[in-house]
Write an enzyme that holds these catalytic residues in place. Structure first.
Site, mmCIF file in Angstrom:
data_model
loop_
_atom_site.group_PDB
_atom_site.id
_atom_site.type_symbol
_atom_site.label_atom_id
_atom_site.label_comp_id
_atom_site.label_asym_id
_atom_site.label_seq_id
_atom_site.Cartn_x
_atom_site.Cartn_y
_atom_site.Cartn_z
ATOM 1 N N GLY A 1 7.180 7.738 21.270
ATOM 2 C CA GLY A 1 6.996 7.350 19.874
ATOM 3 C C GLY A 1 5.651 7.722 19.300
ATOM 4 N N PRO B 1 6.753 10.963 25.630
ATOM 5 C CG PRO B 1 4.869 12.318 25.367
ATOM 6 C CD PRO B 1 5.554 11.396 26.352
ATOM 7 N N GLY B 2 8.386 12.513 22.818
ATOM 8 C CA GLY B 2 9.314 13.585 22.458
ATOM 9 C C GLY B 2 8.811 14.358 21.253
ATOM 10 N NE ARG B 3 8.140 12.474 14.583
ATOM 11 C CZ ARG B 3 8.297 13.466 13.719
ATOM 12 N NH1 ARG B 3 9.284 14.321 13.862
ATOM 13 N NH2 ARG B 3 7.474 13.627 12.709
ATOM 14 C CB CYS C 1 29.984 19.436 -0.642
ATOM 15 S SG CYS C 1 30.140 21.118 -1.258
ATOM 16 C CD GLU C 2 28.119 14.168 2.339
ATOM 17 O OE1 GLU C 2 27.594 13.126 1.900
ATOM 18 O OE2 GLU C 2 29.284 14.238 2.747
ATOM 19 C CE1 TYR D 1 16.729 8.741 12.339
ATOM 20 C CE2 TYR D 1 15.407 10.732 12.508
ATOM 21 C CZ TYR D 1 16.318 9.860 13.048
ATOM 22 O OH TYR D 1 16.812 10.095 14.294
ATOM 23 C CE1 TYR E 1 14.867 13.232 18.971
ATOM 24 C CE2 TYR E 1 12.605 13.118 18.208
ATOM 25 C CZ TYR E 1 13.557 12.830 19.147
ATOM 26 O OH TYR E 1 13.221 12.140 20.272
ATOM 27 N NE ARG F 1 12.904 13.631 12.187
ATOM 28 C CZ ARG F 1 11.814 13.166 11.617
ATOM 29 N NH1 ARG F 1 11.208 13.881 10.693
ATOM 30 N NH2 ARG F 1 11.320 12.013 11.949
#
Ligand code: ADP
Ligand code: ASP
Ligand code: MG
Length: 858
Positions: A704, A741-743, A810-811, A783, A839, A779
């Site tokens: 995180g 950690p990832g991000r 189409c959103e 988010y 991500y 994202r």
């Protein structure tokens, strides 16, 4: 101006920092001389030397504690230091005042008493000492000031309230022909702020920071042409610049807006100083003695911009809440009148009010006159009417600006951080200038920062906002507090890579390596595992492994990717942390020999044979959710992750029964955390939980690590994380510390490139359409994440207004960024969406049967 017209008065107030040293007085002399040369007359109103009011305020307590002499000596020393630098003799010039301070201090010591009246007299000496020294400095600079004892001009209002009468009084603001006449022969007058005279002839104060108010009274009495407040910052900012580097300079404000900023905690102006100027129609300017060349903030009745717009975020600490509960009181006519009569009777002034059928909550501003005795009296007075609870240590966080009601919807993302923290009171001012939430004091600053970041820091420069504090404080510094991103250097290569249709992710391997090495460099960590769900591109994995990180995998697919990429991978380099996975996945991981994290009881109780003889790590839910959005919070009662702390004993029993050994505890509370102490806190929770697990030697504090979302948002300092973890390690030396950690290693390394397909103007909005959208980058939709978006083809060209950047899906949620300042943009331009290395591609879909962006490395 006709020769007969009296020359206009300019009243200038100089604060503590502005008068703190002789060279500051040379600046004051220059500023005054410029006004005199322009044919204006000048009144200088000044404060005590910075820090002196605080020393004097603390004197009585020191004297009562038997340490009065040393405390008085500190006050004198400060003035001797000033005098020495000016070539003056403080002991000669200030003999009378030093003597008075000594006698009063000794008196308090003997009598064991310090009345409000005596405190006022003592504190007033700060301004009087500065004035005595200041006259000499102005003379040395070749000016000839007339000295005015402010108490001879300002008479305090009648004020029935004892403490307030002496320490926090007001004075009249009507035009004062007698004073005008008295000063008619003067060009330059020097007088003090903060002090006035009581009807009895004694000295009274106008409240802490009251020099601003003195200056406003003088300006109104002299019918001045302008009131200038000179301080240590070049004007009003959209947040306290000492707390928020990205605070933006406010070029012009209305009196009402400035009043809100002052009242809601922006201590740059005393809340009482705006009224007199406003009522007398005197324009105000707030400017910096440290940077006199800057224009400052102009405050007038008509600042020229009244579009609904958020202009500032402020925090007021030391707020109290009075919560009054009573059943069905709402039907009771006059209940509020009775309650407020109680406040009146006790002399307690109310700031914010919120009511419901059974509850009335009010907030009280910090007030030195509001002591425990008065609060007790209030409690007793209200007791017959309702149940009373007083909550101390609250903070009021306010959003200020015209038409706040029309922009409330913009607050939603920032207010999400309150999903887990109580908002004690919400108030939307009737004047539509202010929206305030009261929260616990410890949360106030963080909330204000967050709101400022989301809502103001990136607003374009214009009539309202100027540069940021960081830019003004370090002239020449670019707005981004951090180094220019890698993609500005590699722009040419990126433009060559951009596809004609669709989109392309490009990863900069140098950045991946640098960030991964920074994580590996956290000395207190024994192991770091890269959470590869963030980005599983093989070249990225190679750069990460080369930096010394292992891999945290959450699925058999991820383990397979690692094993295919690295023929020589050791099982020990892999940490498997699945969630609600099928039994067969655990079997495969145990067979491979990876570290294994279990995050529920079911696997242990239902498939004990799988774990027979295995070492396992238990994932704990620390009940402390964190993160930039609800969907990335992975702890707390609503999260599907981890074993609740109170179920750990059951988990241990299940592990024992299965013949598994619990060698580690793990928690991951969420993503996007920028507080360096977070992982220490998590580790401390795990260490406490580990008391019942004799074999635990590993604490995995999760991941995180936050990456800033906007160029001037604060970046996480890994050295600070290391310092915090070192404290944890010192307290619990028996554990190795891990993180995952990832991000962090990959987010900044990636960009998404896509060309503009078309531009549409509709209902006043400019829509810029790209060749790819939420099918590549979900994202923003998922988010509410903010990604920097630039026109790479036209990088550096001036903004041509705001735009919404959208994709072809189409959103309605296919919106990559709203309200972005972008240059004139054309079909075929290459747009770059920054910080999409994490991500991004891994979450892409074929929704609408549109192929998502491909991937490349650079
Ligand atoms: P002085 O001694 O000159 O009266 P103050 O310390 O009272 O100065 O006020 C100036 C300080 O106000 C600044 O140094 C800054 O930290 C603080 N401040 C708080 N909020 C704001 C704001 N919104 N804009 C500018 N300054 C602010
Ligand atoms: N010196 C006083 C104080 O520090 C008054 C002022 O500076 O405005 O509060
Ligand atoms: Mg002040």
């Amino acid at each position: 101006m006709p020769a007969s017209a009296p020359r206009p008065w300019i009243v200038m107030k100089f604060g503590g920092t502005s008068v703190a040293a002789p060279d500051r007085w040379r600046v004051i002399a220059d500023i005054a001389r410029a006004r005199l040369d322009a044919g204006e007359r000048v009144m200088i109103v000044h404060s005590a030397i910075a820090g002196v009011s605080n020393l004097l305020e603390a004197l009585p307590a020191a004297a009562l504690a038997g340490a009065g002499e040393a405390a008085a000596e500190a006050v004198k020393a400060r003035h001797r230091e000033f005098a020495a630098a000016a070539g003056l003799d403080a002991d000669a010039l200030l003999a009378g005042i030093f003597d008075l301070i000594d006698r009063r201090t000794a008196g308090i010591g003997y009598s064991g008493e310090a009345s409000a009246r005596l405190r006022a007299e003592l504190m007033a000496q700060g301004e009087l000492m500065a004035s005595t020294l200041g006259v000499e400095c102005l003379k040395a600079a070749g000016l000839d000031p007339v000295f005015l004892d402010a108490r001879d001009a300002l008479t305090a209002l009648n004020n029935a309230d004892e403490a307030r009468a002496w320490l926090d009084n007001g004075a009249g603001e009507d035009a004062d022909p007698a004073l005008q006449k008295r000063l008619s022969g003067a060009d330059l007058v020097l007088t003090q702020g903060f002090i006035a005279r009581h009807a009895t002839g004694a000295t009274v104060l106008l409240g802490r920071g009251g020099s601003d108010t003195s200056a406003a009274y003088f300006a109104a009495r002299l019918q001045a042409a302008r009131l200038e407040i000179w301080t240590d910052v070049p004007g009003l900012f959209s947040a306290d610049p000492r707390l928020t580097e990205g605070a933006r300079h406010l070029r012009a404000l209305s009196y009402e807006e400035a009043q809100e900023i002052a009242t809601m905690g922006g201590k740059v102006l005393h809340p009482r100083c705006i009224g007199p100027a406003r009522r007398a129609g005197i324009p105000m300017e707030v400017r910096s003695t440290l940077r006199p060349e800057l224009a400052g903030t102009r405050i007038t009745g008509a600042p020229g911009d009244d579009a609904p717009r958020l202009k500032a975020v402020s925090v007021k600490t030391g707020v109290r809440l009075v919560v009054m509960e009573g059943a069905g009181m709402w039907r009771q006519a006059g209940f509020l009148a009775d309650v407020f009569a109680g406040f009146k009777a006790c002399g307690v002034s109310v700031d914010l009010v919120s009511t419901s059928e059974t509850n009335v909550t009010v907030s009280l501003d910090p007030d030195p006159g509001l002591d425990q005795a008065r609060l007790d009296r209030l409690r007793e007075t209200l007791a017959p009417l309702c149940r009373v609870k007083i909550i101390e240590d609250a903070a009021a966080v306010s959003l200020l600006g015209y038409g706040i009601r029309r922009i409330l919807h913009q607050l939603a993302p920032a207010l999400e951080m309150f999903q887990d923290k109580p908002i004690r009171l919400v108030s939307q001012a009737a004047n539509d200038l202010n929206f305030t939430v009261v929260v616990d004091e410890s949360e106030g600053a963080a909330l204000a920062k967050r709101l400022h970041e989301e809502l103001i820091s990136t607003a374009p420069e214009g009539a309202v906002f100027g540069q940021s504090w960081a830019e003004l404080a370090r002239p020449g510094a670019a707005r981004p507090a951090r180094a220019a991103p890698w993609w500005t250097d590699k722009r040419g290569a990126l433009l060559d890579l951009a596809p004609q249709t669709g989109g392309l992710y490009v990863y900069d391997l140098e950045t991946v390596s640098a960030r991964a090495r920074a994580v590996a460099g956290i000395k207190t960590l024994s192991r770091a595992f890269y959470a590869m769900k963030a980005n599983a591109h093989r070249d990225v994995l190679r750069a990460i492994r080369a930096a010394g990180l292992g891999f945290e995998c959450v699925s058999p697919g991820e383990i397979a990717r690692v094993r295919e990429t690295f023929a020589d991978i050791r099982p020990d380099e892999v940490l498997f942390t699945p969630n609600f996975a099928h039994r067969s996945e655990y079997e495969a991981a145990v067979a491979f020999g990876a570290h294994l994290t279990i995050d529920g009881l079911h696997p242990l109780t239902h498939w004990p044979d799988v774990f027979q003889g295995a070492d396992v790590i238990l994932r704990v839910n620390p009940d402390r959710p964190r993160g930039h959005h609800q969907h990335v919070k992975t702890a707390g009662p609503k999260a599907k992750f981890g074993i609740p702390l109170d179920a750990l004993n059951d988990a241990r029993a299940a592990a024992d029964a299965a013949g598994a050994r619990v060698i580690g505890l793990h928690a991951h509370a969420g993503s996007g955390v920028t507080d360096a102490d977070h992982w220490r806190e998590i580790g401390a929770i795990l260490a406490r939980a580990a008391r019942n697990f004799p074999d635990v030697r590993i604490l995995n504090c999760g991941g995180g690590l936050g990456v800033p979302e906007s160029p001037d948002a604060p970046a996480l300092d890994l050295l600070r994380v290391d310092e915090e973890l070192a404290l944890l390690k010192k307290a619990h030396p028996r554990f190795e510390l891990w993180m995952e950690p990832g991000r962090y290693p990959v987010a900044e390394a990636g960009v998404l490139l896509a060309r503009v397909t078309q531009v549409k103007h509709a209902f006043g909005t400019r829509f810029i359409g790209l060749g790819t959208g939420m099918n590549s980058l979900i994202r923003p939709a998922l988010y509410g994440a903010r990604h920097e978006i630039v026109n790479l083809t036209r990088l550096g060209e001036p903004g041509a207004g705001m735009a919404s950047v959208v994709g072809p899906i189409c959103e309605s949620a296919d919106l990559l960024g709203a309200d972005r300042l972008l240059p004139e943009t054309h079909e075929g331009d290459v747009m770059l969406i920054a910080e999409t290395g994490a991500y991004g591609a891994v979450m892409a879909s074929r929704y609408n049967l549109r192929e998502p962006a491909g991937e490349a490395v650079i």
